[in-house]
Design a protein around this motif. Sequence first.
Motif, mmCIF file in Angstrom:
data_model
loop_
_atom_site.group_PDB
_atom_site.id
_atom_site.type_symbol
_atom_site.label_atom_id
_atom_site.label_comp_id
_atom_site.label_asym_id
_atom_site.label_seq_id
_atom_site.Cartn_x
_atom_site.Cartn_y
_atom_site.Cartn_z
ATOM 1 N N GLN A 18 18.940 -37.827 33.307
ATOM 2 C CA GLN A 18 19.650 -37.762 34.587
ATOM 3 C C GLN A 18 18.773 -38.181 35.752
ATOM 4 O O GLN A 18 19.228 -38.766 36.704
ATOM 5 C CB GLN A 18 20.141 -36.329 34.859
ATOM 6 N N GLU A 19 17.519 -37.798 35.706
ATOM 7 C CA GLU A 19 16.657 -37.940 36.878
ATOM 8 C C GLU A 19 15.202 -37.895 36.421
ATOM 9 O O GLU A 19 14.862 -37.130 35.517
ATOM 10 C CB GLU A 19 16.907 -36.731 37.789
ATOM 11 N N VAL A 20 14.350 -38.717 37.024
ATOM 12 C CA VAL A 20 12.911 -38.660 36.752
ATOM 13 C C VAL A 20 12.203 -38.411 38.085
ATOM 14 O O VAL A 20 12.370 -39.182 39.036
ATOM 15 C CB VAL A 20 12.405 -39.973 36.119
ATOM 16 N N ARG A 21 11.458 -37.336 38.147
ATOM 17 C CA ARG A 21 10.730 -36.968 39.347
ATOM 18 C C ARG A 21 9.293 -36.616 38.969
ATOM 19 O O ARG A 21 8.956 -36.624 37.786
ATOM 20 C CB ARG A 21 11.365 -35.719 39.991
ATOM 21 N N GLY A 22 8.474 -36.228 39.941
ATOM 22 C CA GLY A 22 7.146 -35.793 39.565
ATOM 23 C C GLY A 22 6.384 -35.246 40.747
ATOM 24 O O GLY A 22 6.808 -35.386 41.903
ATOM 25 N N HIS A 23 5.279 -34.609 40.438
ATOM 26 C CA HIS A 23 4.408 -34.026 41.452
ATOM 27 C C HIS A 23 3.174 -34.913 41.589
ATOM 28 O O HIS A 23 2.730 -35.524 40.624
ATOM 29 C CB HIS A 23 4.009 -32.607 41.013
ATOM 30 N N ILE A 24 2.635 -34.987 42.809
ATOM 31 C CA ILE A 24 1.464 -35.818 43.080
ATOM 32 C C ILE A 24 0.321 -34.905 43.521
ATOM 33 O O ILE A 24 0.482 -34.102 44.441
ATOM 34 C CB ILE A 24 1.779 -36.852 44.183
ATOM 35 N N GLY A 25 -0.803 -34.997 42.851
ATOM 36 C CA GLY A 25 -1.947 -34.124 43.142
ATOM 37 C C GLY A 25 -2.705 -34.548 44.387
ATOM 38 O O GLY A 25 -2.426 -35.592 44.989
ATOM 39 N N ASP A 26 -3.694 -33.737 44.772
ATOM 40 C CA ASP A 26 -4.488 -34.024 45.971
ATOM 41 C C ASP A 26 -5.285 -35.318 45.832
ATOM 42 O O ASP A 26 -5.676 -35.931 46.822
ATOM 43 C CB ASP A 26 -5.457 -32.867 46.245
ATOM 44 N N ASP A 27 -5.523 -35.724 44.597
ATOM 45 C CA ASP A 27 -6.283 -36.951 44.359
ATOM 46 C C ASP A 27 -5.394 -38.194 44.368
ATOM 47 O O ASP A 27 -5.838 -39.279 43.987
ATOM 48 C CB ASP A 27 -7.010 -36.855 43.013
ATOM 49 N N GLY A 28 -4.130 -38.044 44.780
ATOM 50 C CA GLY A 28 -3.245 -39.209 44.843
ATOM 51 C C GLY A 28 -2.844 -39.730 43.473
ATOM 52 O O GLY A 28 -2.474 -40.892 43.329
ATOM 53 N N ARG A 29 -2.877 -38.855 42.471
ATOM 54 C CA ARG A 29 -2.433 -39.266 41.133
ATOM 55 C C ARG A 29 -1.238 -38.414 40.704
ATOM 56 O O ARG A 29 -1.107 -37.256 41.106
ATOM 57 C CB ARG A 29 -3.551 -39.122 40.093
ATOM 58 N N VAL A 30 -0.351 -38.990 39.896
ATOM 59 C CA VAL A 30 0.788 -38.242 39.367
ATOM 60 C C VAL A 30 0.240 -37.115 38.503
ATOM 61 O O VAL A 30 -0.470 -37.369 37.524
ATOM 62 C CB VAL A 30 1.692 -39.164 38.524
ATOM 63 N N SER A 31 0.530 -35.876 38.870
ATOM 64 C CA SER A 31 -0.036 -34.778 38.086
ATOM 65 C C SER A 31 0.952 -34.229 37.056
ATOM 66 O O SER A 31 0.551 -33.559 36.117
ATOM 67 C CB SER A 31 -0.505 -33.658 39.016
ATOM 68 N N GLU A 32 2.227 -34.507 37.217
ATOM 69 C CA GLU A 32 3.182 -34.143 36.168
ATOM 70 C C GLU A 32 4.493 -34.890 36.376
ATOM 71 O O GLU A 32 4.849 -35.240 37.496
ATOM 72 C CB GLU A 32 3.435 -32.636 36.119
ATOM 73 N N TYR A 33 5.196 -35.121 35.267
ATOM 74 C CA TYR A 33 6.527 -35.718 35.281
ATOM 75 C C TYR A 33 7.541 -34.605 35.054
ATOM 76 O O TYR A 33 7.342 -33.754 34.188
ATOM 77 C CB TYR A 33 6.659 -36.777 34.175
ATOM 78 N N GLN A 34 8.618 -34.638 35.843
ATOM 79 C CA GLN A 34 9.719 -33.655 35.701
ATOM 80 C C GLN A 34 10.967 -34.459 35.388
ATOM 81 O O GLN A 34 11.461 -35.193 36.235
ATOM 82 C CB GLN A 34 9.899 -32.884 37.008
ATOM 83 N N VAL A 35 11.470 -34.351 34.156
ATOM 84 C CA VAL A 35 12.602 -35.169 33.755
ATOM 85 C C VAL A 35 13.812 -34.276 33.486
ATOM 86 O O VAL A 35 13.746 -33.354 32.679
ATOM 87 C CB VAL A 35 12.256 -36.007 32.501
ATOM 88 N N VAL A 36 14.903 -34.567 34.209
ATOM 89 C CA VAL A 36 16.145 -33.809 34.028
ATOM 90 C C VAL A 36 16.983 -34.531 32.974
ATOM 91 O O VAL A 36 17.284 -35.715 33.119
ATOM 92 C CB VAL A 36 16.944 -33.736 35.341
ATOM 93 N N ILE A 37 17.349 -33.829 31.905
ATOM 94 C CA ILE A 37 18.210 -34.433 30.881
ATOM 95 C C ILE A 37 19.449 -33.578 30.675
ATOM 96 O O ILE A 37 19.477 -32.398 31.017
ATOM 97 C CB ILE A 37 17.491 -34.577 29.519
ATOM 98 N N LYS A 38 20.493 -34.197 30.160
ATOM 99 C CA LYS A 38 21.607 -33.438 29.587
ATOM 100 C C LYS A 38 21.475 -33.548 28.073
ATOM 101 O O LYS A 38 21.316 -34.651 27.539
ATOM 102 C CB LYS A 38 22.950 -33.999 30.050
ATOM 103 N N ALA A 39 21.497 -32.411 27.407
ATOM 104 C CA ALA A 39 21.386 -32.390 25.948
ATOM 105 C C ALA A 39 22.659 -31.784 25.373
ATOM 106 O O ALA A 39 23.249 -30.883 25.966
ATOM 107 C CB ALA A 39 20.174 -31.580 25.523
ATOM 108 N N SER A 40 23.095 -32.291 24.223
ATOM 109 C CA SER A 40 24.387 -31.893 23.657
ATOM 110 C C SER A 40 24.227 -31.345 22.243
ATOM 111 O O SER A 40 23.387 -31.797 21.484
ATOM 112 C CB SER A 40 25.326 -33.104 23.601
ATOM 113 N N PHE A 41 25.074 -30.365 21.920
ATOM 114 C CA PHE A 41 25.067 -29.795 20.560
ATOM 115 C C PHE A 41 26.498 -29.428 20.207
ATOM 116 O O PHE A 41 27.331 -29.192 21.083
ATOM 117 C CB PHE A 41 24.144 -28.578 20.479
#
Lengths: 72, 72, 72, 72, 72, 72, 72, 72, 72, 72, 72, 72
Positions: free
Chosen positions: B46-69
């Motif tokens: 659904q969405e790809v976001r992320g956090h950026i650390g003090d060193d100007g590098r991507v420190s984590e990816y936050q990915v929103v998905i819909k999962a089905s069962f």
Amino acid sequence: MSYGEGRTYKKVEIIGVATESIEAAIQQAVSKASSSLQKLSWFEVQEVRGHIGDDGRVSEYQVVIKASFELK
Amino acid sequence: MSYGEGRTYKKVEIIGVATESIEAAIQQAVSKASSSLQKLSWFEVQEVRGHIGDDGRVSEYQVVIKASFELK
Amino acid sequence: MSYGEGRTYKKVEIIGVATESIEAAIQQAVSKASSSLQKLSWFEVQEVRGHIGDDGRVSEYQVVIKASFELK
Amino acid sequence: MSYGEGRTYKKVEIIGVATESIEAAIQQAVSKASSSLQKLSWFEVQEVRGHIGDDGRVSEYQVVIKASFELK
Amino acid sequence: MSYGEGRTYKKVEIIGVATESIEAAIQQAVSKASSSLQKLSWFEVQEVRGHIGDDGRVSEYQVVIKASFELK
Amino acid sequence: MSYGEGRTYKKVEIIGVATESIEAAIQQAVSKASSSLQKLSWFEVQEVRGHIGDDGRVSEYQVVIKASFELK
Amino acid sequence: MSYGEGRTYKKVEIIGVATESIEAAIQQAVSKASSSLQKLSWFEVQEVRGHIGDDGRVSEYQVVIKASFELK
Amino acid sequence: MSYGEGRTYKKVEIIGVATESIEAAIQQAVSKASSSLQKLSWFEVQEVRGHIGDDGRVSEYQVVIKASFELK
Amino acid sequence: MSYGEGRTYKKVEIIGVATESIEAAIQQAVSKASSSLQKLSWFEVQEVRGHIGDDGRVSEYQVVIKASFELK
Amino acid sequence: MSYGEGRTYKKVEIIGVATESIEAAIQQAVSKASSSLQKLSWFEVQEVRGHIGDDGRVSEYQVVIKASFELK
Amino acid sequence: MSYGEGRTYKKVEIIGVATESIEAAIQQAVSKASSSLQKLSWFEVQEVRGHIGDDGRVSEYQVVIKASFELK
Amino acid sequence: MSYGEGRTYKKVEIIGVATESIEAAIQQAVSKASSSLQKLSWFEVQEVRGHIGDDGRVSEYQVVIKASFELK
């Protein structure tokens, strides 16, 4: 939705699959969700998809709905 | 999704967080949801976001998905 | 959302209904979902709707939100 | 985003281009924007595109992100 | 896209499937379409989906792209 | 927007954060951007989000707006 | 966009206003932004609006574009 | 679209590029597709973009359309 | 969609027209495209439209679908 | 919306403008439309915009709603 | 839109058809609606479509606009 | 839509409610609007919703359409 004050509802996303029609797929989703989750109040269709058989005919309808029920 | 008649699926929305890659964040969401919720069949991003650390590098990816069962 | 590694969140869709304001409807959804579901971390407004009484005044606000909580 | 009162953020839209991967293109955008604009806090992917070389291989990824930083 | 006057391009929608990564699925779509259709110039990602195996791991990525080539 | 000929405006995207209400968060964004950027003419709300405290109450509203000003 | 490695672009949102045509409004936005901001490379139309005079004729076109330039 | 029973149409996505105007770019796409593909019946504009020359002037319009023709 | 490795699919956009029902219009599109294009695997409904006769009754349904088939 | 069979509703799009709050602008739209058009049943917010005064403060809220009433 | 307090506007959706250009189709919609409905204040383009003649040329532009006027 | 020069159409948004099927709800909207408003030419489905009875069955379909007619 009946009208009053301070109520809360939850929406869940369900996919119903049926061979006959779009309406049958909606009813499949609603029936299953009503029995295994909660008494549902209304639904909104999100997506209509389907599978096509080797004979070039629609073999099933897959309808994604959001269904809502009151959190009591 | 296997093909048949009269089946019902439920979609849930999950956010996976991982430091290495988008794929790792998706796997994080899928693993956790598979163990705590249900055996999942497929996902949609659904969405790809992320956090950026003090060193100007991507420190984590936050990915929103819909999962089905399948609701059995 | 605090920042770290390998976390997972779940998003649920909730409708809060209140007579006073949009903010009251959001709080209604958040309070109910917090007590009956999980400790929520943040919300996103999806839709603002409402009912209109016979006197031509807004009689209630219905606000659809997505609320998120950590899957631990 | 840390939590507090009365803060303001600005979102800018940046395109990063890199040959290796989507993650490398995001990092390219984040690094350049951090050094020439401001210390960024988080990003959201808007669009993933790319160029295809004469050999039929993806020759670069072009990722459009929105990046946010606090206005102090 | 090179720049000039009076050119025409066609966009086709392709789904690439690969087990390793989102980038591998994009390359799968681009390679196949380049060899069976036309020399492609650029692509845009439309959707990222995937299948989840019985072991709760992502077993393949399915990436829908639009790819463009010049109509000469 | 006053009406005339040959004018140009710029839109910037700002997030205002406030504890009291959605309107307060909009005003926070507008005030800060007016003083540090330019004299703004109008705004459009893009997104309404918020943080939820440990007590299950909305602890702040985060409102994303686009604000416009004339480029003279 | 020329093709190479490790480049970064910035997108800005500009509204051009002109009386003659949609194209004149786009050129108005591009000219002003080129002189006061940066050498622009390409644009994408976001929205076409306009004002209607007392005589029931379109008195001006207001075109919202996103324009991009390289961050060097 | 003429009206009758049991007809089928196909939509294709085409980009026309022209220097003079948006209408010229649409006509470029329609002419090329009519001669190399099929007799087209109608079109829908999807996107209007363009390139900006070194002199800060729009050097070409790139218009993405969907064009439809009957499958006989 | 069967599951495996390294597969590619193509999506085409088709409009089926039928007088009886939405399902008949979908089947019209699927049948025609299967015979003139390729063996199709699945479809997604994009749009449902229709024509209204002089008697104020729906005289035909026009359903836009995307249909997919494997590129072998 | 009360529940029954064979009913018809009409939706109209109205913009309410008020200085105090978003809720006041909604009520402005609802009151005016109720008196000059029809007895309205419910509304859905489409857009929230506003004007900013010379003092850098929001001088009015402009809220676009769709309001519905039964066609009897 | 002039600025003041407690005003209300109505938006109507109109399609103008003209052979010459997109601007002519907009003016067609605005002129007809101004004379048969109300004095309009502004418009927003929703959709640009058109018909293609047997000679492979655009034979008319069909432009869908929303036009707004004050409810006094 | 017949083809010619300088025509104008108006779109109205109508909700039809019926118990049997989606098609019946569309026809309900079209019939009522044709008799109380104008001779309609075509429609586009915007939304499909419905109510669920206490027995867990769909008790009515609510279909939102846009219907168009010529302004003569």
